[in-house]
Design a protein around this motif. Structure first.
Motif, PDB file in Angstrom:
ATOM      1  N   ARG A 255       0.855  -1.143   0.058  1.00 29.01           N
ATOM      2  CA  ARG A 255       0.110  -0.057  -0.174  1.00 29.01           C
ATOM      3  C   ARG A 255       0.925   0.988   0.043  1.00 29.01           C
ATOM      4  O   ARG A 255       0.658   2.364  -0.827  1.00 29.01           O
ATOM      5  CB  ARG A 255      -0.857   0.156   1.179  1.00 29.01           C
ATOM      6  N   ASP A 256       1.905   1.515   1.052  1.00 32.76           N
ATOM      7  CA  ASP A 256       2.676   2.593   0.950  1.00 32.76           C
ATOM      8  C   ASP A 256       3.398   2.719  -0.541  1.00 32.76           C
ATOM      9  O   ASP A 256       3.525   4.037  -1.022  1.00 32.76           O
ATOM     10  CB  ASP A 256       3.688   2.177   1.943  1.00 32.76           C
ATOM     11  N   LYS A 257       3.654   1.449  -1.169  1.00 33.16           N
ATOM     12  CA  LYS A 257       4.342   1.842  -2.417  1.00 33.16           C
ATOM     13  C   LYS A 257       3.243   2.369  -3.544  1.00 33.16           C
ATOM     14  O   LYS A 257       3.607   3.028  -4.234  1.00 33.16           O
ATOM     15  CB  LYS A 257       4.849   0.284  -2.870  1.00 33.16           C
ATOM     16  N   VAL A 258       2.155   1.727  -3.432  1.00 34.05           N
ATOM     17  CA  VAL A 258       1.120   2.292  -4.352  1.00 34.05           C
ATOM     18  C   VAL A 258       1.027   3.620  -4.144  1.00 34.05           C
ATOM     19  O   VAL A 258       0.544   4.703  -5.086  1.00 34.05           O
ATOM     20  CB  VAL A 258      -0.370   1.549  -4.049  1.00 34.05           C
ATOM     21  N   TYR A 259       0.850   4.088  -2.658  1.00 33.41           N
ATOM     22  CA  TYR A 259       0.528   5.503  -2.512  1.00 33.41           C
ATOM     23  C   TYR A 259       1.713   6.599  -3.085  1.00 33.41           C
ATOM     24  O   TYR A 259       1.349   7.452  -3.598  1.00 33.41           O
ATOM     25  CB  TYR A 259       0.415   5.674  -0.942  1.00 33.41           C
ATOM     26  N   SER A 260       2.994   6.071  -2.817  1.00 32.99           N
ATOM     27  CA  SER A 260       4.058   6.978  -3.022  1.00 32.99           C
ATOM     28  C   SER A 260       4.279   6.756  -4.614  1.00 32.99           C
ATOM     29  O   SER A 260       4.655   8.001  -5.189  1.00 32.99           O
ATOM     30  CB  SER A 260       5.362   6.613  -2.458  1.00 32.99           C
ATOM     31  N   ARG A 261       4.269   5.722  -5.266  1.00 33.93           N
ATOM     32  CA  ARG A 261       4.694   5.593  -6.674  1.00 33.93           C
ATOM     33  C   ARG A 261       3.590   5.836  -7.580  1.00 33.93           C
ATOM     34  O   ARG A 261       3.766   6.245  -8.763  1.00 33.93           O
ATOM     35  CB  ARG A 261       5.122   4.033  -7.094  1.00 33.93           C
ATOM     36  N   ILE A 262       2.395   5.674  -7.204  1.00 33.02           N
ATOM     37  CA  ILE A 262       1.372   5.832  -8.113  1.00 33.02           C
ATOM     38  C   ILE A 262       0.165   6.824  -7.762  1.00 33.02           C
ATOM     39  O   ILE A 262      -0.155   7.779  -8.585  1.00 33.02           O
ATOM     40  CB  ILE A 262       0.347   4.394  -8.204  1.00 33.02           C
ATOM     41  N   ILE A 263      -0.279   6.936  -6.670  1.00 33.40           N
ATOM     42  CA  ILE A 263      -1.372   7.727  -6.448  1.00 33.40           C
ATOM     43  C   ILE A 263      -0.920   9.241  -6.150  1.00 33.40           C
ATOM     44  O   ILE A 263      -1.472  10.111  -6.590  1.00 33.40           O
ATOM     45  CB  ILE A 263      -2.177   7.252  -5.125  1.00 33.40           C
ATOM     46  N   LYS A 264      -0.014   9.346  -5.386  1.00 32.79           N
ATOM     47  CA  LYS A 264       0.640  10.528  -4.896  1.00 32.79           C
ATOM     48  C   LYS A 264       1.146  11.438  -6.508  1.00 32.79           C
ATOM     49  O   LYS A 264       0.647  12.579  -6.537  1.00 32.79           O
ATOM     50  CB  LYS A 264       1.789  10.850  -4.086  1.00 32.79           C
ATOM     51  N   PRO A 265       1.984  10.746  -7.127  1.00 32.99           N
ATOM     52  CA  PRO A 265       2.292  11.535  -8.595  1.00 32.99           C
ATOM     53  C   PRO A 265       0.805  11.844  -9.236  1.00 32.99           C
ATOM     54  O   PRO A 265       0.900  12.910 -10.053  1.00 32.99           O
ATOM     55  CB  PRO A 265       3.273  10.604  -9.219  1.00 32.99           C
ATOM     56  N   MET A 266      -0.029  11.001  -9.531  1.00 34.45           N
ATOM     57  CA  MET A 266      -1.261  11.209 -10.201  1.00 34.45           C
ATOM     58  C   MET A 266      -2.141  12.362  -9.310  1.00 34.45           C
ATOM     59  O   MET A 266      -2.546  13.152 -10.497  1.00 34.45           O
ATOM     60  CB  MET A 266      -2.100   9.878 -10.033  1.00 34.45           C
ATOM     61  N   HIS A 267      -2.080  12.309  -7.989  1.00 36.54           N
ATOM     62  CA  HIS A 267      -2.772  13.457  -7.635  1.00 36.54           C
ATOM     63  C   HIS A 267      -2.125  14.893  -7.848  1.00 36.54           C
ATOM     64  O   HIS A 267      -3.087  15.854  -8.072  1.00 36.54           O
ATOM     65  CB  HIS A 267      -3.036  13.012  -6.095  1.00 36.54           C
TER      66      HIS A 267
END
Ligand code: AMP
Ligand code: GLY
Length: 438
Positions: A255-267
């Protein structure tokens, strides 16, 4: 569409008891689950659904308007004085329903058409991910038959062929047969003038539904869908045959990887755009053996059937959550979640996904919608009433039986015991939903 009117984002306000009127657009199991979540909110007085199904007609007011009729939906929202419109399917979002509602001053949960392109065009989504450095598979854009062989040589099998059209999860061919991949590519090329060959991502899939506006984002508990029609993930892709949440494949580390690598840059990127993305961003993930996540696809809406197992796990007010997103105020809201587990099993018509047989009578021995304790729901999808009280099938996916319980094993028992009480000639469902987690 340029109406010559300045875009003014609607503003957040506080509602008193039963004051809010909500319109849900769509008629599937997802919309039934959203409707049930919304009517549980103390601020909501009325829920309307367009077009809805037999299930929603018991808990809300259905309106016989097709999801593609944008003018009629905007007109309905205005005539009902809606405080919020929640859009279920992607089609109307791609076609600009949220844009039109914004121009009309009605808060909409669901992004404007440009944001919806993340689902509307797989090529646009890939380019966006590549620009932002979000992990995903490589891609070849093929626009002539002469490019097919070298593209197939470039990726090892299995090959993933995608037409760049909205196809409800059914427009993808995944095959290890080179001749089959070749035919799918040349067929796509003939129909659309171009076609995509994607690198195959191996691992386990999970779905993350992210509530997102310009002020912030919140990921709902991760779930896992079962896209293939047959047991053990065999046969053609469908819209989804069953799901469960939370999905244990999404550990804290993942989850932490999804947040930092995927969701944060997209947001970060979405919130830097002129018009705010306000809605659900569905991140379809492939998690490889080392626990590294890759994006298979984006959808710009809630998943179906993922919603049926995710919304019931939200313990805070669903209306407040969706309304805060629609008005760009998510950062001041902290949704909470139960520690329960949920599983849903889809009952599909004979012939689904290719040629579903419709119009057959459905008998539900356990009652139409829910058990008294609220721990088990029948979420209706392709169902309708004819001749007054006669319940019949009207779609490929007919119902989803959902169990919510302290453990996944108990949720599974509840879901399948509901399924045992349903009779629909020729129908089929998978008996192995949740097999990876159990
Ligand atoms: P999509 O239409 O992009 O949602 O894809 C539907 C399903 O096809 C996904 O949920 C996956 O099961 C499978 N799929 C799509 N793309 C890939 C890929 N690049 N690698 C492996 N499986 C894929
Ligand atoms: N269950 C897959 C989807 O909603 O796209």
């Amino acid at each position: 569409m340029d109406c010559g009117i300045t875009y003014v984002p609607p503003l957040f306000r506080i509602f008193t008891m039963e004051e809010a009127t909500v319109l849900v657009v769509g008629g599937g199991g997802r919309e039934h689950a959203l409707t049930m979540g919304l009517i549980a909110s103390p601020s909501v007085g009325e829920v309307h659904v367009a077009p809805g199904n037999a299930g929603t007609s018991h808990v809300a007011t259905n309106h016989p308007i097709s999801v593609g009729d944008i003018d009629a939906i905007v007109g309905l929202a205005l005539s009902l004085g809606c405080d919020l419109v929640v859009v279920g399917p992607e089609g109307p979002l791609v076609d600009g329903l949220a844009d039109q509602l914004s121009y009309a001053g009605v808060p909409c949960f669901g992004p404007h058409s440009e944001g919806a392109n993340l689902e509307g065009s797989k090529l646009y989504a890939k380019k966006t991910m590549q620009n932002l450095g979000i992990p995903t598979g490589g891609i070849h854009l093929i626009n002539s038959v002469s490019q097919i062989d070298s593209a197939l040589d470039d990726f090892s099998p299995p090959w993933v062929v995608k037409r760049d059209v909205l196809a409800g999860g059914k427009g993808v061919v995944v095959t290890s047969q080179r001749d089959e991949a070749y035919s799918a590519l040349s067929e796509g090329l003939t129909i659309d003038g171009f076609v995509l060959l994607e690198e195959f991502l191996s691992g386990e899939e999970a779905s993350m539904l992210v509530m997102l506006d310009e002020s912030g984002w919140v990921a709902l508990p991760a779930s896992q869908d079962h896209k293939r029609v047959g047991e053990g993930d065999t046969g053609p892709n469908t819209g989804g045959m069953g799901a469960y949440a939370p999905a244990p494949i999404v550990t804290k580390q993942v989850r932490d990887k999804v947040y930092s690598r995927i969701i944060k840059p997209m947001h970060d990127w979405l919130s830097s755009q002129e018009k705010p993305y306000r809605g659900c961003l569905y991140v379809g993930l492939m998690i490889d053996e080392s626990g590294d996540p890759y994006v298979v696809e984006y959808n710009v809406r809630f998943g179906d059937p993922e919603t049926q197992v995710t919304v019931p796990l939200i313990s805070s007010d669903l209306f407040e959550l969706l309304y805060s997103v629609a008005t760009g105020d998510l950062a001041s809201h902290n949704p909470t979640f139960t520690s329960a587990h949920a599983m849903t099993v889809v009952l599909a018509s004979e012939g689904y996904p290719e040629t579903p047989r419709k119009g057959l009578p459905i008998k539900i021995e356990t009652g139409l919608i829910a058990h008294d304790d609220g721990g088990a729901f029948i979420h209706h999808a392709g169902t309708k009433y004819v001749e007054g009280e006669k319940l019949v099938s009207s779609g490929g996916r007919v119902l989803a039986c959902t169990g919510i319980a302290p453990s996944l094993v108990e949720a599974r028992e509840l879901a399948y015991s509901l399924m045992d009480g349903i009779i629909l000639e020729g129908s089929h469902y998978r008996t192995d939903i949740g097999f990876r987690a159990l």
